[in-house]
Design a protein around this motif. Sequence first.
Motif, PDB file in Angstrom:
ATOM      1  N   PHE A 400       0.841  -1.196   0.000  1.00 50.08           N
ATOM      2  CA  PHE A 400       0.000   0.000   0.000  1.00 50.08           C
ATOM      3  C   PHE A 400       0.879   1.250   0.000  1.00 50.08           C
ATOM      4  O   PHE A 400       1.783   1.391   0.819  1.00 50.08           O
ATOM      5  CB  PHE A 400      -0.919   0.000   1.227  1.00 50.08           C
ATOM      6  N   ASP A 401       0.614   2.161  -0.952  1.00 51.33           N
ATOM      7  CA  ASP A 401       1.401   3.384  -1.083  1.00 51.33           C
ATOM      8  C   ASP A 401       0.452   4.509  -1.495  1.00 51.33           C
ATOM      9  O   ASP A 401      -0.033   4.547  -2.622  1.00 51.33           O
ATOM     10  CB  ASP A 401       2.494   3.184  -2.137  1.00 51.33           C
ATOM     11  N   GLU A 402       0.168   5.422  -0.562  1.00 55.51           N
ATOM     12  CA  GLU A 402      -0.771   6.502  -0.850  1.00 55.51           C
ATOM     13  C   GLU A 402      -0.356   7.333  -2.054  1.00 55.51           C
ATOM     14  O   GLU A 402      -1.196   7.854  -2.790  1.00 55.51           O
ATOM     15  CB  GLU A 402      -0.921   7.410   0.387  1.00 55.51           C
ATOM     16  N   ALA A 403       0.946   7.459  -2.287  1.00 53.57           N
ATOM     17  CA  ALA A 403       1.423   8.266  -3.408  1.00 53.57           C
ATOM     18  C   ALA A 403       1.030   7.681  -4.756  1.00 53.57           C
ATOM     19  O   ALA A 403       0.988   8.389  -5.767  1.00 53.57           O
ATOM     20  CB  ALA A 403       2.942   8.419  -3.330  1.00 53.57           C
ATOM     21  N   LYS A 404       0.731   6.394  -4.778  1.00 52.10           N
ATOM     22  CA  LYS A 404       0.379   5.722  -6.031  1.00 52.10           C
ATOM     23  C   LYS A 404      -1.135   5.635  -6.246  1.00 52.10           C
ATOM     24  O   LYS A 404      -1.587   5.114  -7.266  1.00 52.10           O
ATOM     25  CB  LYS A 404       0.982   4.326  -6.075  1.00 52.10           C
ATOM     26  N   LEU A 405      -1.917   6.100  -5.290  1.00 49.31           N
ATOM     27  CA  LEU A 405      -3.370   6.046  -5.422  1.00 49.31           C
ATOM     28  C   LEU A 405      -3.867   7.069  -6.444  1.00 49.31           C
ATOM     29  O   LEU A 405      -3.336   8.182  -6.535  1.00 49.31           O
ATOM     30  CB  LEU A 405      -4.045   6.321  -4.080  1.00 49.31           C
ATOM     31  N   LYS A 406      -4.889   6.692  -7.189  1.00 49.11           N
ATOM     32  CA  LYS A 406      -5.565   7.634  -8.081  1.00 49.11           C
ATOM     33  C   LYS A 406      -7.031   7.681  -7.700  1.00 49.11           C
ATOM     34  O   LYS A 406      -7.673   6.644  -7.531  1.00 49.11           O
ATOM     35  CB  LYS A 406      -5.421   7.214  -9.543  1.00 49.11           C
ATOM     36  N   ALA A 407      -7.573   8.873  -7.564  1.00 54.84           N
ATOM     37  CA  ALA A 407      -8.982   9.036  -7.210  1.00 54.84           C
ATOM     38  C   ALA A 407      -9.847   8.839  -8.452  1.00 54.84           C
ATOM     39  O   ALA A 407      -9.667   9.513  -9.461  1.00 54.84           O
ATOM     40  CB  ALA A 407      -9.211  10.410  -6.605  1.00 54.84           C
ATOM     41  N   LEU A 408     -10.779   7.915  -8.351  1.00 51.72           N
ATOM     42  CA  LEU A 408     -11.676   7.613  -9.461  1.00 51.72           C
ATOM     43  C   LEU A 408     -13.108   7.946  -9.069  1.00 51.72           C
ATOM     44  O   LEU A 408     -13.716   7.237  -8.263  1.00 51.72           O
ATOM     45  CB  LEU A 408     -11.572   6.137  -9.849  1.00 51.72           C
ATOM     46  N   PRO A 409     -13.695   8.993  -9.612  1.00 54.06           N
ATOM     47  CA  PRO A 409     -15.078   9.364  -9.294  1.00 54.06           C
ATOM     48  C   PRO A 409     -16.051   8.437 -10.029  1.00 54.06           C
ATOM     49  O   PRO A 409     -15.644   7.616 -10.855  1.00 54.06           O
ATOM     50  CB  PRO A 409     -15.172  10.799  -9.805  1.00 54.06           C
ATOM     51  N   PRO A 410     -17.360   8.576  -9.756  1.00 56.70           N
ATOM     52  CA  PRO A 410     -18.354   7.743 -10.441  1.00 56.70           C
ATOM     53  C   PRO A 410     -18.218   7.825 -11.954  1.00 56.70           C
ATOM     54  O   PRO A 410     -17.971   8.889 -12.526  1.00 56.70           O
ATOM     55  CB  PRO A 410     -19.688   8.318  -9.961  1.00 56.70           C
ATOM     56  N   GLY A 411     -18.351   6.664 -12.613  1.00 56.90           N
ATOM     57  CA  GLY A 411     -18.219   6.579 -14.051  1.00 56.90           C
ATOM     58  C   GLY A 411     -16.822   6.213 -14.506  1.00 56.90           C
ATOM     59  O   GLY A 411     -16.596   5.947 -15.691  1.00 56.90           O
ATOM     60  N   SER A 412     -15.855   6.167 -13.575  1.00 58.71           N
ATOM     61  CA  SER A 412     -14.481   5.832 -13.931  1.00 58.71           C
ATOM     62  C   SER A 412     -14.337   4.343 -14.226  1.00 58.71           C
ATOM     63  O   SER A 412     -15.098   3.502 -13.725  1.00 58.71           O
ATOM     64  CB  SER A 412     -13.529   6.210 -12.792  1.00 58.71           C
ATOM     65  N   PHE A 413     -13.317   4.023 -15.017  1.00 56.30           N
ATOM     66  CA  PHE A 413     -13.029   2.652 -15.432  1.00 56.30           C
ATOM     67  C   PHE A 413     -11.601   2.306 -15.026  1.00 56.30           C
ATOM     68  O   PHE A 413     -10.704   3.149 -15.059  1.00 56.30           O
ATOM     69  CB  PHE A 413     -13.177   2.548 -16.950  1.00 56.30           C
ATOM     70  N   TYR A 414     -11.371   1.062 -14.630  1.00 54.35           N
ATOM     71  CA  TYR A 414     -10.007   0.610 -14.358  1.00 54.35           C
ATOM     72  C   TYR A 414      -9.908  -0.889 -14.611  1.00 54.35           C
ATOM     73  O   TYR A 414     -10.927  -1.577 -14.786  1.00 54.35           O
ATOM     74  CB  TYR A 414      -9.571   0.961 -12.934  1.00 54.35           C
ATOM     75  N   THR A 415      -8.684  -1.392 -14.651  1.00 50.60           N
ATOM     76  CA  THR A 415      -8.465  -2.820 -14.903  1.00 50.60           C
ATOM     77  C   THR A 415      -7.750  -3.463 -13.726  1.00 50.60           C
ATOM     78  O   THR A 415      -7.031  -2.796 -12.966  1.00 50.60           O
ATOM     79  CB  THR A 415      -7.616  -3.029 -16.177  1.00 50.60           C
ATOM     80  N   GLU A 416      -7.941  -4.768 -13.593  1.00 54.28           N
ATOM     81  CA  GLU A 416      -7.209  -5.588 -12.630  1.00 54.28           C
ATOM     82  C   GLU A 416      -6.617  -6.756 -13.415  1.00 54.28           C
ATOM     83  O   GLU A 416      -7.227  -7.827 -13.508  1.00 54.28           O
ATOM     84  CB  GLU A 416      -8.129  -6.071 -11.508  1.00 54.28           C
ATOM     85  N   PRO A 417      -5.451  -6.584 -14.025  1.00 50.99           N
ATOM     86  CA  PRO A 417      -4.846  -7.663 -14.807  1.00 50.99           C
ATOM     87  C   PRO A 417      -4.599  -8.898 -13.939  1.00 50.99           C
ATOM     88  O   PRO A 417      -4.422  -8.785 -12.714  1.00 50.99           O
ATOM     89  CB  PRO A 417      -3.527  -7.058 -15.298  1.00 50.99           C
ATOM     90  N   PRO A 418      -4.573 -10.081 -14.525  1.00 53.66           N
ATOM     91  CA  PRO A 418      -4.389 -11.305 -13.731  1.00 53.66           C
ATOM     92  C   PRO A 418      -3.083 -11.282 -12.945  1.00 53.66           C
ATOM     93  O   PRO A 418      -2.018 -10.941 -13.488  1.00 53.66           O
ATOM     94  CB  PRO A 418      -4.401 -12.414 -14.790  1.00 53.66           C
TER      95      PRO A 418
END
Length: 459
Positions: A400-418
């Motif tokens: 866990f690293d707060e500096a690497k977090l990105k805020a994603l508001p409603p409607g945002s998309f992201y991936t979780e690669p295997p």
Amino acid sequence: MFGRVLVFATTLLGAAGAFGQGYPSLPSTFHAATIHSPEGAEIFVRSGGSGPVVVLLHGYAENSDSWAPLAADLMKDHTVVVPDLRGIGHSSKPETGYDKKTEAKDIRAVVTRLGYDRTFVVAHDIGNMVAYAYAATYPDTVERLVVMDAPIPGIDPWNEILLNPGVWHFNFHGPDAERLVVGRERIYFDRIWNDFTGDPGKPDDATRNFFAATYAQPGGMRAGFAQFAAFSQDAKDNKVFEQTKLTMPVMAVGGEKSFGALQAVIMRHVANNVQEEVVAGSGHWLMEERPAYTVALIRKFLDGPPVTHPVASNADGGTNEERFTPTEYKFPRVGNPGTGSSGVGGIQTAVLKGNPDQAGVYTIMLRVPAHTRIAAHSHRDDRVATVISGTWHIGYGDKFDEAKLKALPPGSFYTEPPSRNHFAETGDEPVVVQITGFGPSSTEYVDVTQDPRKPSKSN
């Protein structure tokens, strides 16, 4: 009726004194009652615990006490209802009514008389047949169904099963059979217990004596044999039921040395959403042979993410057309992180499509409480996600690293690669995310000490 029950109980207690008290028994805190079924039977039932209602339906060569390990576990957070089927145990033994459609009506009378409506149903052996008739007759009242290690009359491969010499007892009934078995009930049941066990020592001797004594009561073997004599009528009824498939989630459990995966094959003929489970090393008598594993399996299924909506068939018979408005999403009242989530307590999971425990496409929706922090972890399948509400903070990396977090508001998309490690947190408001992947899914933490599913960790 109560006089008959008193005599019955006294006789069993006397028998118990002769062979010790190592036989199964439901929790002593359970309340006992005898409920009249409009179908002409007096059904003995015990119940206890608090929470969502689970009905347990036992099989042949046993009675309701066979559920002792499961009842003791579930009562911690469920209301557990455990009847003796018509003709077995403390229930009355009428001359007729042993077709499973009628017995399902007995069970419905018990459920409603106790003040309940929708329940989970867990069944074994002949209990499966009653449970299927119950779910087919009252589909809107069954949340989830568990069936364990037995065929369903009339449902493929029923005809092939009947050709197996191992089911000789299906056709062993009638007055002559009663005369042959009287006074020799233990010998008769030993043949059945031995033929279908994966462990010659199970059921143990005290359990066998206890169950044999229940069937040795006046009318006990006649009523027991009547369960099998009704199979031809059951087959006819089930052919009608089969025309409308069950839509509630079904878990089909087979002992590896007994029905195995065939249990799921049978249930897929009659249900749309079937989870297959095989209990390694076990024969037919799952509660006696592998109680801890079987109890854990059932609990996981009953407590799993709720299905948002039953699968509906379209005019062409299709089963893939689903449309939900936000008000139709069904989140549980308490946290149930479930497969495919991070496992953090308090997360509520709803399954929109498929099953993250099984092969195939699935979609889940997670409601994550405010002020939740999730350590670095990964999932073995390739996933994509959309933020539905709230602001989701997510990052990639092995810790866990707060500096690497990105805020994603409603409607945002992201991936979780295997197998790609990621971490996340919520702020002052809860967040709802929708995730689609290809199961079976899993969750592995980089640092196992941060895995909230571990018993030593509190969530």
